[in-house]
Write an enzyme that holds these catalytic residues in place. Structure first.
Site, PDB file in Angstrom:
ATOM      1  N   ASP A 128       0.967  -1.196  -0.055  1.00  0.00           N
ATOM      2  CA  ASP A 128       0.152  -0.027   0.006  1.00  0.00           C
ATOM      3  C   ASP A 128       0.810   1.477  -0.054  1.00  0.00           C
ATOM      4  O   ASP A 128       0.334   2.240   0.479  1.00  0.00           O
ATOM      5  CB  ASP A 128      -0.845  -0.046   1.224  1.00  0.00           C
ATOM      6  CG  ASP A 128      -1.859  -1.286   1.381  1.00  0.00           C
ATOM      7  OD1 ASP A 128      -2.323  -1.656   0.372  1.00  0.00           O
ATOM      8  OD2 ASP A 128      -1.702  -1.864   2.548  1.00  0.00           O
ATOM      9  N   LYS A 176       2.138   2.289  -4.931  1.00  0.00           N
ATOM     10  CA  LYS A 176       2.523   1.785  -6.457  1.00  0.00           C
ATOM     11  C   LYS A 176       1.740   2.007  -7.506  1.00  0.00           C
ATOM     12  O   LYS A 176       2.068   2.484  -8.350  1.00  0.00           O
ATOM     13  CB  LYS A 176       2.973   0.255  -6.401  1.00  0.00           C
ATOM     14  CG  LYS A 176       3.972   0.152  -5.372  1.00  0.00           C
ATOM     15  CD  LYS A 176       4.161  -1.522  -5.205  1.00  0.00           C
ATOM     16  CE  LYS A 176       3.281  -2.401  -4.466  1.00  0.00           C
ATOM     17  NZ  LYS A 176       2.875  -2.108  -3.218  1.00  0.00           N
ATOM     18  N   GLY A 190      -4.307  -4.372  -4.102  1.00  0.00           N
ATOM     19  CA  GLY A 190      -5.150  -3.199  -4.271  1.00  0.00           C
ATOM     20  C   GLY A 190      -4.351  -1.908  -4.746  1.00  0.00           C
ATOM     21  O   GLY A 190      -3.803  -1.390  -4.033  1.00  0.00           O
ATOM     22  N   HIS A 191      -4.218  -1.905  -6.292  1.00  0.00           N
ATOM     23  CA  HIS A 191      -3.680  -0.604  -6.368  1.00  0.00           C
ATOM     24  C   HIS A 191      -4.552   0.289  -7.076  1.00  0.00           C
ATOM     25  O   HIS A 191      -5.563   0.194  -7.942  1.00  0.00           O
ATOM     26  CB  HIS A 191      -2.650  -1.250  -7.772  1.00  0.00           C
ATOM     27  CG  HIS A 191      -1.616  -1.918  -7.555  1.00  0.00           C
ATOM     28  ND1 HIS A 191      -0.805  -2.421  -8.323  1.00  0.00           N
ATOM     29  CD2 HIS A 191      -1.159  -2.432  -6.168  1.00  0.00           C
ATOM     30  CE1 HIS A 191       0.291  -3.045  -7.666  1.00  0.00           C
ATOM     31  NE2 HIS A 191      -0.057  -2.993  -6.583  1.00  0.00           N
ATOM     32  N   GLN A 216       2.079  -5.812  -3.032  1.00  0.00           N
ATOM     33  CA  GLN A 216       2.524  -5.911  -1.716  1.00  0.00           C
ATOM     34  C   GLN A 216       3.911  -5.174  -1.492  1.00  0.00           C
ATOM     35  O   GLN A 216       4.129  -4.188  -2.047  1.00  0.00           O
ATOM     36  CB  GLN A 216       2.639  -7.432  -1.417  1.00  0.00           C
ATOM     37  CG  GLN A 216       1.249  -8.218  -1.102  1.00  0.00           C
ATOM     38  CD  GLN A 216       0.996  -8.884  -2.599  1.00  0.00           C
ATOM     39  OE1 GLN A 216       1.842  -9.244  -3.436  1.00  0.00           O
ATOM     40  NE2 GLN A 216      -0.311  -8.476  -2.791  1.00  0.00           N
TER      41      GLN A 216
HETATM   42  P1  IMP Z   1      -2.309 -12.962   1.755  1.00  0.00           P
HETATM   43  O1  IMP Z   1      -1.347 -12.139   0.806  1.00  0.00           O
HETATM   44  O2  IMP Z   1      -3.618 -12.722   1.587  1.00  0.00           O
HETATM   45  O3  IMP Z   1      -2.034 -14.214   2.282  1.00  0.00           O
HETATM   46  O4  IMP Z   1      -2.061 -12.166   3.235  1.00  0.00           O
HETATM   47  C1  IMP Z   1      -0.879 -12.068   3.848  1.00  0.00           C
HETATM   48  C2  IMP Z   1      -0.346 -10.913   4.350  1.00  0.00           C
HETATM   49  O5  IMP Z   1      -0.114 -10.140   3.509  1.00  0.00           O
HETATM   50  C3  IMP Z   1      -1.639 -10.245   5.525  1.00  0.00           C
HETATM   51  O6  IMP Z   1      -0.962  -9.633   6.614  1.00  0.00           O
HETATM   52  C4  IMP Z   1      -1.923  -9.195   4.321  1.00  0.00           C
HETATM   53  O7  IMP Z   1      -2.644  -8.070   4.971  1.00  0.00           O
HETATM   54  C5  IMP Z   1      -0.915  -8.960   3.698  1.00  0.00           C
HETATM   55  N1  IMP Z   1      -1.321  -8.508   2.324  1.00  0.00           N
HETATM   56  C6  IMP Z   1      -1.351  -9.340   1.293  1.00  0.00           C
HETATM   57  N2  IMP Z   1      -1.522  -8.290   0.077  1.00  0.00           N
HETATM   58  C7  IMP Z   1      -1.427  -7.030   0.540  1.00  0.00           C
HETATM   59  C8  IMP Z   1      -1.402  -5.882  -0.028  1.00  0.00           C
HETATM   60  O8  IMP Z   1      -1.481  -5.722  -1.353  1.00  0.00           O
HETATM   61  N3  IMP Z   1      -1.173  -4.756   0.539  1.00  0.00           N
HETATM   62  C9  IMP Z   1      -1.034  -4.623   2.080  1.00  0.00           C
HETATM   63  N4  IMP Z   1      -0.860  -6.019   2.404  1.00  0.00           N
HETATM   64  C10 IMP Z   1      -0.962  -6.940   1.689  1.00  0.00           C
END
Ligand code: IMP
Length: 434
Positions: free
Chosen positions: A15, A18, A42-43, A228
């Site tokens: 977040d 990007k 989420g972009h 991420q």
């Molecule tokens: P997962 O990717 O859904 O398995 O989540 C694993 C961890 O990564 C959790 O703490 C999510 O909140 C975090 N996470 C996954 N994708 C994002 C992103 O795009 N932005 C921020 N945190 C993310």
């Protein structure tokens, strides 16, 4: 040979903004490529006041003539992809086989992955990871297991897909019932749904590695769009509180099927403070009024899940570690405007465990670390209208300069608001920008 390409990665916990910078840079490129993650990303891009929130489709799609690639390293959710394509279509953005390429080798997120993700989290109780419940971890687990995986290429072969879904659904139903008492999924209905999704997406599913390597040979310009943030990297992040893919620039070659020297210049995205969603260590977290101030001013609620984000000070020690892993050439600093109104701003310059200062960064010790802070003066002025570095108040300039010193990288861009226009081009060396 110097690569024409560049890579944008987040250096915190995701977040970092990007979407906006990828969108701004995309107009100079031929291809924008996602190489990691999936619909957990989420972009957000704001164009002329219109907000585009993308999860799976690369951000290059808002520019005519740019080709968008979902690489083999992505956990591909065909339900989200078709919804996003339809939504973009309604906004006047047309995506099709001429500008969207989906890797046939990308692993597909299936309904049992989403179910397993939420049930596993529920079962973990207070030890949960805090995932986005998008089925990401279970999908990558099946990728590594191989015999229970479905790839995007399989979606285009109805008979094969029906047979695979029947076999895998039977197995998953047994496991999910035994582990969590889950109700069985209807394998036939899943097969029918995914065959239909495959029919819609088939024109776009292809061997993207070949396309990208050919593009490189032809001297085309490629932007690799990270998802991420580095502290969520499955190998280098705050394990086990991470996502399940390689999100640093090191993930580009495997996740896109290109050689390591195709990564090009690396732009590291950082927020002017830090945020984190989900569980896990966060040494600079401000679980207090300052954190609330940052959350409200920065609209720190997840694009994908709507969850409130945890907020805290900028951690130069962690960012330097992340920048070193990805070989970051320059930084892009986002959300600087959010800090306005704070009397003083802290930057974390190092960690202590007990009374011992750490010589080098290690994510494994973050949970036990206490932060060493340097305090800088804040500013009151609204900087959202600033378009040059010189127009910023002295305290804001001072803050940017200090980040450069601590992270040992120049700040190429500064973002002072969500719109495309609210970007200050500072010291960027990225070639091809006019
Ligand atoms: P997962 O990717 O859904 O398995 O989540 C694993 C961890 O990564 C959790 O703490 C999510 O909140 C975090 N996470 C996954 N994708 C994002 C992103 O795009 N932005 C921020 N945190 C993310």
């Amino acid at each position: 040979m110097r690569s024409n390409n560049f890579t944008v990665v987040g250096l915190q916990w995701g977040d970092e903004g990007k979407g906006k910078i990828v969108d701004a840079l995309a107009r100079t490129t031929d291809y924008v490529v996602r190489f990691c993650g999936g619909a957990n990303a989420g972009h957000t891009v704001v164009v002329d006041g219109n907000r585009f929130a993308m999860h799976l489709i690369p951000c290059g799609m808002l520019h005519n003539g740019v080709r968008n690639v979902i690489g083999n390293g992505v956990a591909f959710d065909p339900v989200v992809a078709t919804e996003e394509i339809a939504w973009l279509h309604d906004q006047g953005v047309v995506l099709g086989p001429d500008n969207l390429y989906i890797s046939s080798a990308a692993n597909v997120v299936m309904p049992w992955h989403k179910l397993a993700d939420s049930l596993s989290e529920k079962n973990l109780g207070t030890s949960k990871i805090g995932t986005t419940a998008r089925g990401i971890g279970p999908c990558y687990a099946d990728k590594a297991r191989r015999s229970t995986a479905i790839r995007a290429g399989d979606l285009t072969e109805a008979d094969l897909l029906r047979e695979k879904v029947a076999r895998i659904a039977a197995l998953k139903n047994k496991t999910l019932k035994a582990l969590y008492g889950a109700k069985p999924l209807d394998g036939e209905a899943v097969a029918a749904q995914y065959i239909e999704l495959g029919r819609q997406l088939a024109p776009m599913i292809c061997n993207t590695g070949t396309i990208l390597r050919r593009a490189i040979a032809e001297g085309k310009r490629i932007l690799f769009e990270g998802g991420q943030g580095s502290m969520l990297d499955v190998d280098h992040g705050t394990y086990p509180f991470v996502t399940s893919s390689s999100v640093t620039a090191c993930g580009v070659p495997t996740g896109a099927g290109v050689p390591p020297n195709a990564v090009g210049q690396v732009l590291g995205l950082v927020k002017a403070y830090t945020s984190r969603v989900g569980a896990g260590p966060f040494p600079t977290e401000q679980d207090n009024e300052t954190g609330m101030y940052l959350r409200e001013r920065g609209h720190e609620y997840g694009t994908t899940t709507g969850r409130p984000r945890r907020c805290g000070w900028f951690d130069a020690f962690a960012v330097t570690y992340a920048a070193d892993i990805s070989g970051v050439n320059e930084l892009a600093l986002s959300l600087l405007d959010v800090l306005a109104g704070l009397k003083e701003i802290n930057i974390c310059t190092g960690y202590r465990i007990g009374d011992k200062q750490l010589e080098s960064f290690d994510p494994a010790v973050m949970a036990d670390a206490s932060c060493m802070y340097e305090t800088l003066p804040g500013w009151d002025d609204d900087i959202t209208g600033c378009r040059t570095f010189d127009a910023l108040p002295d305290a804001a300039k001072n803050y940017v300069n200090r980040i450069e010193q601590l992270v040992s990288r120049p700040v190429g861009f500064i973002s002072v608001g969500p719109d495309r226009a609210q970007t200050i081009r500072h010291k960027t060396q990225i070639q091809g920008l006019d």
